[in-house]
Write an enzyme that holds these catalytic residues in place. Structure first.
Site, mmCIF file in Angstrom:
data_model
loop_
_atom_site.group_PDB
_atom_site.id
_atom_site.type_symbol
_atom_site.label_atom_id
_atom_site.label_comp_id
_atom_site.label_asym_id
_atom_site.label_seq_id
_atom_site.Cartn_x
_atom_site.Cartn_y
_atom_site.Cartn_z
ATOM 1 N N GLY A 51 49.529 -19.788 51.114
ATOM 2 C CA GLY A 51 49.077 -21.076 50.576
ATOM 3 C C GLY A 51 50.035 -21.885 49.721
ATOM 4 O O GLY A 51 50.105 -23.127 49.721
ATOM 5 N N GLY A 65 53.585 -21.570 46.990
ATOM 6 C CA GLY A 65 55.158 -20.880 46.720
ATOM 7 C C GLY A 65 54.779 -20.675 45.197
ATOM 8 O O GLY A 65 53.736 -21.315 44.413
ATOM 9 N N GLY A 66 55.616 -19.770 44.383
ATOM 10 C CA GLY A 66 55.907 -19.712 42.983
ATOM 11 C C GLY A 66 54.648 -18.688 42.668
ATOM 12 O O GLY A 66 54.418 -18.792 41.233
ATOM 13 N N HIS A 78 63.355 -19.632 56.808
ATOM 14 C CA HIS A 78 61.803 -19.483 56.922
ATOM 15 C C HIS A 78 61.004 -20.710 56.745
ATOM 16 O O HIS A 78 61.119 -21.232 55.715
ATOM 17 C CB HIS A 78 61.541 -18.293 56.086
ATOM 18 C CG HIS A 78 60.073 -17.943 55.964
ATOM 19 N ND1 HIS A 78 59.558 -17.042 56.852
ATOM 20 C CD2 HIS A 78 58.823 -18.445 55.085
ATOM 21 C CE1 HIS A 78 58.178 -16.814 56.631
ATOM 22 N NE2 HIS A 78 57.878 -17.628 55.632
ATOM 23 N N ASP A 108 57.062 -11.413 52.063
ATOM 24 C CA ASP A 108 56.940 -12.939 51.757
ATOM 25 C C ASP A 108 55.786 -13.094 50.502
ATOM 26 O O ASP A 108 54.675 -12.878 50.637
ATOM 27 C CB ASP A 108 56.273 -13.563 52.931
ATOM 28 C CG ASP A 108 56.343 -15.270 52.914
ATOM 29 O OD1 ASP A 108 56.791 -15.610 51.949
ATOM 30 O OD2 ASP A 108 55.902 -15.755 53.720
ATOM 31 N N GLY A 109 56.707 -13.668 49.566
ATOM 32 C CA GLY A 109 55.663 -14.036 48.630
ATOM 33 C C GLY A 109 56.060 -13.403 46.965
ATOM 34 O O GLY A 109 56.009 -11.938 46.920
ATOM 35 N N GLY A 110 56.679 -14.059 45.990
ATOM 36 C CA GLY A 110 56.835 -13.341 44.844
ATOM 37 C C GLY A 110 58.213 -12.655 44.681
ATOM 38 O O GLY A 110 58.440 -11.821 43.646
ATOM 39 N N SER A 113 62.911 -19.793 51.975
ATOM 40 C CA SER A 113 61.649 -20.682 52.195
ATOM 41 C C SER A 113 61.705 -21.964 51.598
ATOM 42 O O SER A 113 62.023 -21.981 50.299
ATOM 43 C CB SER A 113 60.161 -20.015 51.599
ATOM 44 O OG SER A 113 59.348 -21.051 51.846
ATOM 45 N N MET A 136 52.328 -9.979 53.740
ATOM 46 C CA MET A 136 52.453 -10.946 52.845
ATOM 47 C C MET A 136 51.919 -10.209 51.325
ATOM 48 O O MET A 136 51.295 -9.552 51.196
ATOM 49 C CB MET A 136 51.098 -11.899 52.932
ATOM 50 C CG MET A 136 51.109 -13.053 53.966
ATOM 51 S SD MET A 136 52.572 -14.082 54.159
ATOM 52 C CE MET A 136 52.466 -14.862 52.589
ATOM 53 N N MET A 144 50.680 -20.685 59.476
ATOM 54 C CA MET A 144 49.411 -20.485 58.613
ATOM 55 C C MET A 144 48.565 -21.658 59.186
ATOM 56 O O MET A 144 48.193 -22.492 58.525
ATOM 57 C CB MET A 144 49.687 -20.741 57.232
ATOM 58 C CG MET A 144 50.376 -19.437 56.872
ATOM 59 S SD MET A 144 51.172 -19.720 55.045
ATOM 60 C CE MET A 144 52.986 -20.289 55.596
ATOM 61 N N ASP A 171 57.410 -22.515 56.593
ATOM 62 C CA ASP A 171 56.049 -22.369 56.301
ATOM 63 C C ASP A 171 55.201 -23.230 56.676
ATOM 64 O O ASP A 171 55.155 -24.367 56.405
ATOM 65 C CB ASP A 171 55.931 -22.306 54.617
ATOM 66 C CG ASP A 171 56.276 -20.793 54.165
ATOM 67 O OD1 ASP A 171 55.925 -19.753 54.622
ATOM 68 O OD2 ASP A 171 57.158 -20.784 53.300
ATOM 69 N N MET A 220 51.575 -25.042 57.426
ATOM 70 C CA MET A 220 50.209 -25.114 57.129
ATOM 71 C C MET A 220 49.531 -26.472 57.609
ATOM 72 O O MET A 220 50.056 -27.408 57.342
ATOM 73 C CB MET A 220 50.131 -25.030 55.632
ATOM 74 C CG MET A 220 50.744 -23.731 54.960
ATOM 75 S SD MET A 220 50.546 -23.694 53.199
ATOM 76 C CE MET A 220 51.718 -22.641 52.687
ATOM 77 N N GLY A 245 61.375 -18.180 47.987
ATOM 78 C CA GLY A 245 61.143 -19.797 47.864
ATOM 79 C C GLY A 245 61.642 -19.896 46.563
ATOM 80 O O GLY A 245 62.993 -20.422 46.380
ATOM 81 N N SER A 246 60.692 -19.937 45.790
ATOM 82 C CA SER A 246 60.939 -20.393 44.264
ATOM 83 C C SER A 246 62.203 -19.555 43.634
ATOM 84 O O SER A 246 62.847 -20.165 42.829
ATOM 85 C CB SER A 246 59.727 -20.577 43.450
ATOM 86 O OG SER A 246 59.179 -19.111 43.684
ATOM 87 N N HIS A 289 56.491 -19.266 60.172
ATOM 88 C CA HIS A 289 55.326 -18.919 59.767
ATOM 89 C C HIS A 289 54.243 -19.540 59.926
ATOM 90 O O HIS A 289 53.754 -20.385 59.126
ATOM 91 C CB HIS A 289 55.632 -18.127 58.300
ATOM 92 C CG HIS A 289 54.375 -17.713 57.546
ATOM 93 N ND1 HIS A 289 54.434 -17.583 56.146
ATOM 94 C CD2 HIS A 289 53.122 -17.298 57.916
ATOM 95 C CE1 HIS A 289 53.243 -16.713 55.953
ATOM 96 N NE2 HIS A 289 52.549 -16.575 57.043
#
Ligand code: DX5
Ligand code: ZN
Length: 226
Positions: A144, A146-147, A31, A181-183, A6, A139, A70, A33, A35, A203-204, A68
């Site tokens: 909302g 990253g990180g 990916h 997705d996420g973390g 991401s 999710m 959002m 993102d 928003m 991502g991060s 994605h």
């Protein structure tokens, strides 16, 4: 396990270079993102179809691009993302009024379709659509930014999805991929693989971690191999 970077936490002046670097390191799925300043709780605005169009032109047609969404009005705007060159359109179940109709429209346009659901949305909301979609995105953070920290409580949702999808596949139905997705980082990627995840968005952990994208990816692949 497919790794899909991401670019959300990237320096946006550098995204072309970062994507090149990812592809040179062996990545074949990106990916995106999206928003709209309205739908996610922190009201972030990211980027839209014009940027995606430039990315598609830069990377050619071999690399998978997903978006994605959002956003509040995916039902009215998904076509712009399709025209910009994404392969897969992922829509939030919490944001769409008539999911059945939207799945049909996206599929009829020749694009793959995915459904994503938030940490506080039950997996049961998604199950009725499993026979019609290409991917389900779980999710593991509140969307909302990253990180954020991974939420391990998504395990049961993933195990339920894997079980249902395996039954569907053995009956000749769609081979739905499970994305998370996420973390996701080197320390938890083997865990989610064991639960049944096919595609991890990172991502991060790839872009803002200690090393280069190549070095961070190698660390993640080593974690998967052990
Ligand atoms: C969150 C986005 C993610 C996220 C991934 O709203 O959907 O794609 O930015 O970033 P990391 O890997 O940093 O959690
Ligand atoms: Zn995402």
């Amino acid at each position: 396990m497919i790794i899909a970077p991401s670019i959300l936490t990237a320096d946006f002046c550098e995204i072309g270079k970062l994507i090149d670097e990812s592809i040179n390191a062996g990545i074949n799925w990106i990916h995106l993102d999206i928003m709209d300043g309205n739908w996610v709780v922190n009201k972030t605005i990211t980027f839209g179809p014009a940027v995606i169009n430039s990315i598609r032109k830069r990377i050619g047609n071999e690399v998978m691009l997903d978006c994605h969404l959002m956003i509040t009005n995916a039902e009215e705007t998904w076509q712009q993302f399709a025209n910009a060159g994404v392969d897969l359109i992922i829509v939030h179940i919490e944001a769409v009024k008539n999911m059945g109709a939207l799945i049909n429209e996206i599929t009829n346009a020749g694009k793959k379709v995915g459904i994503v659901f938030n940490p506080d949305t039950p997996v049961e909301d998604v199950l009725p659509y499993l026979e019609q979609i290409d991917l389900v995105l779980v999710m593991s953070v509140v969307p909302g930014k990253g990180g954020q920290s991974f939420m391990p409580e998504v395990e049961n949702k993933i195990r339920t999805l894997k079980e249902k999808i395996n039954i569907q596949k053995s009956n000749g139905g769609k081979k739905v991929k499970i994305m998370i997705d996420g973390g996701i980082k080197a320390h938890n990627i083997s865990l989610v693989k064991e639960w049944g995840v096919d595609v991890s968005v990172i991502g991060s952990g790839l872009i803002n971690d200690k090393g280069t994208i190549k070095e961070n990816l190698t660390e993640i692949q080593n974690a998967l191999a052990n």
